[in-house]
Design a protein around this motif. Structure first.
Motif, short mmCIF file in Angstrom:
data_model
loop_
_atom_site.label_atom_id
_atom_site.label_comp_id
_atom_site.label_asym_id
_atom_site.label_seq_id
_atom_site.Cartn_x
_atom_site.Cartn_y
_atom_site.Cartn_z
N THR A 142 0.81 -1.22 0.00
CA THR A 142 0.00 0.00 0.00
C THR A 142 0.85 1.27 0.00
O THR A 142 0.29 2.36 -0.09
N PHE A 143 2.17 1.15 0.13
CA PHE A 143 3.02 2.34 0.13
C PHE A 143 3.44 2.68 -1.29
O PHE A 143 3.93 1.82 -2.01
N GLU A 144 3.28 3.94 -1.67
CA GLU A 144 3.63 4.38 -3.02
C GLU A 144 4.81 5.34 -2.94
O GLU A 144 4.92 6.11 -2.00
N PRO A 145 5.66 5.31 -3.96
CA PRO A 145 6.73 6.31 -3.96
C PRO A 145 6.15 7.70 -4.15
O PRO A 145 5.04 7.85 -4.66
N GLY A 146 6.90 8.69 -3.76
CA GLY A 146 6.42 10.06 -3.93
C GLY A 146 6.62 10.87 -2.68
O GLY A 146 7.18 10.38 -1.70
N PRO A 147 6.18 12.13 -2.72
CA PRO A 147 6.36 12.98 -1.54
C PRO A 147 5.55 12.43 -0.36
O PRO A 147 4.57 11.71 -0.57
N PRO A 148 5.96 12.74 0.88
CA PRO A 148 5.28 12.20 2.05
C PRO A 148 3.78 12.47 2.02
O PRO A 148 3.36 13.60 1.73
N ASP A 149 2.99 11.45 2.27
CA ASP A 149 1.54 11.65 2.32
C ASP A 149 1.12 11.95 3.76
O ASP A 149 1.96 12.03 4.65
N GLU A 150 -0.19 12.10 3.97
CA GLU A 150 -0.67 12.50 5.30
C GLU A 150 -0.32 11.46 6.37
O GLU A 150 -0.08 11.81 7.51
N ASN A 151 -0.24 10.18 5.96
CA ASN A 151 0.06 9.15 6.96
C ASN A 151 1.50 9.27 7.47
O ASN A 151 1.75 9.14 8.67
N SER A 152 2.43 9.51 6.54
CA SER A 152 3.81 9.60 7.00
C SER A 152 4.03 10.90 7.76
O SER A 152 4.82 10.95 8.71
N ILE A 153 3.34 11.96 7.35
CA ILE A 153 3.47 13.23 8.08
C ILE A 153 2.91 13.09 9.49
O ILE A 153 3.53 13.52 10.47
#
Lengths: 265, 244
Positions: free
Chosen positions: A93-104
């Motif tokens: 479920t983890f996608e590459p790219g800038p940090p999303d709300e979950n990682s923030i």
């Protein structure tokens, strides 16, 4: 997300029925924490590092130290920066790219625990007040997602900070001159985050992935060495009663004390 | 902001703006303030000035994000560059991204999301002026905007903060109290169901203080809830008068 969630929907009933009986699918009791394994100093290039295994959840944290400017409202304090990466290799479920709300959110909850408990003596990281201070970068790297990333990341971050060495230095004309030897980072408190999932109106400690996928809501309570609460975060689209939250606070305090004792913190 | 702030609580036990510890700031709420939005609300709480708008249920783009059994509720919390002392860059900060998430998760338990499958409902919150506890004021406004848009809901969500300032547990923190005080607990509550939908904390509290703070915040939410209902009714009473 959809594929993983569909499989778990089938198990949802089973998970809920077991929890009603005080049991869990992976054999734990409702308030049992998974086994914690910590390795420190695994990345030589970093000033501090640690890897935490919480069951199958695996999180690595590296600490880097640079010099920079202090914040204008705290000219005598070093700067703490926490960042989290949900690395794509850790979960479908983890996608590459800038940090999303979950990682923030993950980074900010870990940050809050360390900051509000005053775990690091930031005043000792000031070089020239208002001009130059040490900046501590705590980078959380999630390597395998099997639930409860917050607790695992908070443990890994603290373990890495406890492992962090700062080079000795002296200040000459506002410039830093390195001296031989290292001193440990001034870590004086040990905040421990304990997360609960609410499933069918019952709270379970340290949810693993399948429990997280069926939970209604979660709550994380971080306590310090004195058993005081220093950070709280509710997550998920469900709700809690105040009674459930007060119960959780009590259990979080006990669990955190157990963990600190086990780890010798 | 100067580091040396005068005492936050005076000898009589009153706060900088003259409030008692368990007193809310003056609140003004208006519902249905934007003609383009499906629902909207404007709220002033002390110096907080916040506008919330709801668009939807509407088609979701990109389409593959649509869910077959429920709506997708989205929320964007954003602060205007002029809303704070030092200009804030309009690009979304990490704080704003986190707050967007917790605000969405605070109002979502109130919404019957399964009534509108394959659709999106967007909540846009703009903080025009900030003076502490903006996430709570935003939730209060967002839930009114949802109700104004006619989205079926289990209850309104009212939100309020409480915290510890100079050894005293106080309700509805304003900016200075949040910055200088020793703990801040924002909380959202559905009074009819008696459940908490947002709870965060930073600072240091003993377990007993934490319980006291949570209970005080819940009392604040109940008072705000009464004002929310008044504001909703006020709009529909005035609509009726226009028709007549």
């Amino acid at each position: 997300m959809s594929a993983a969630t569909t499989v778990v929907r089938v198990k949802q009933k089973q998970i809920a029925q077991l929890i009603a009986k005080g049991k869990r699918l992976d054999g734990r009791g409702l308030n049992d924490y998974r086994e914690i394994k910590i390795e420190q100093g695994i990345i030589e290039r970093a000033e501090g590092s640690a890897r935490v295994l919480l069951g199958k959840t695996e999180v690595m944290v590296g600490v880097k130290i640079e010099t920079g400017e202090p914040f204008p409202d705290t000219p005598n304090e070093g700067v703490l920066t926490v960042n989290a990466e949900l690395v794509p290799l850790a979960s479908p479920t983890f996608e590459p790219g800038p940090p999303d709300e979950n990682s923030i959110e993950l980074a900010r909850v870990v940050d809050r625990g360390i900051r509000e408990s005053k775990a690091i003596d930031l005043e000792k990281l000031c070089i020239t007040p208002g001009r130059k201070v040490f900046v501590i970068f705590v980078d959380i790297y999630v390597l395998n997602h099997d639930g409860n990333l917050i607790d695992a990341s908070a443990l890994a971050a603290l373990a890495a900070l406890l492992n962090t060495k700062m080079f000795n230095y002296e200040v000459e004309n506002g410039e830093i001159k390195l001296k031989p030897g290292y001193t440990p980072l001034p870590v004086r408190r040990h905040p421990v985050a304990i997360t609960f999932a609410k499933i069918n109106d019952k709270l379970v400690v340290d949810p693993w992935l399948e429990e997280e996928q069926v939970m209604d809501a979660r709550i994380t309570i971080t306590t310090d060495n004195d058993g005081n609460i220093c950070a709280v975060q509710k997550g998920g689209s469900g709700y809690f009663t105040s009674k459930q939250i007060f119960e959780a606070a009590q259990i979080a305090k006990e669990k955190a004390a157990e963990i600190r004792k086990k780890l010798g913190w | 902001m100067s580091q040396k702030v005068e005492k936050l609580i005076d000898k009589r036990g009153l706060r900088l703006d003259g409030r008692k510890p368990d007193e809310l700031r003056p609140i003004k709420i208006e519902v249905g303030v934007l003609s383009n939005a499906d629902g909207s609300a404007y709220i002033e709480q002390g110096k907080n000035k916040i506008l919330a708008a709801v668009y939807g249920p509407r088609e979701l783009h990109p389409k593959h994000l649509a869910l077959p059994d429920r709506m997708v509720l989205r929320c964007r919390y954003h602060m205007a560059p002029f809303s704070v002392q030092e200009r804030k860059s309009p690009a979304p900060s990490r704080r704003e991204i986190e707050l967007s998430k917790v605000i969405r998760e605070a109002v979502e338990p109130a919404v019957f999301v399964e009534y509108y499958p394959r659709t999106a409902v967007d909540i846009f919150v703009e903080v025009l002026q900030a003076d502490g506890s903006t996430r709570c004021t935003s939730i209060t406004a967002a839930s009114l905007a949802l109700a104004d848009a006619g989205i079926p809901m289990r209850d309104l969500v009212a939100a309020c903060s409480a915290g510890k300032v100079e050894d005293m547990i106080v309700l509805d923190l304003m900016d200075v109290e949040d910055k200088v005080g020793s703990a801040d607990v924002p909380l959202a509550y559905m009074p009819n169901l008696g459940v908490i939908t947002l709870l965060q904390m930073d600072g240091i509290l003993t377990i007993e203080e934490f319980e006291k703070t949570v209970n005080l915040a819940i009392e604040g939410c109940k008072k705000i809830y009464a004002m929310q209902k008044e504001a909703l009714k006020a709009k529909y009473v005035s609509v009726k008068e226009v028709e007549e």
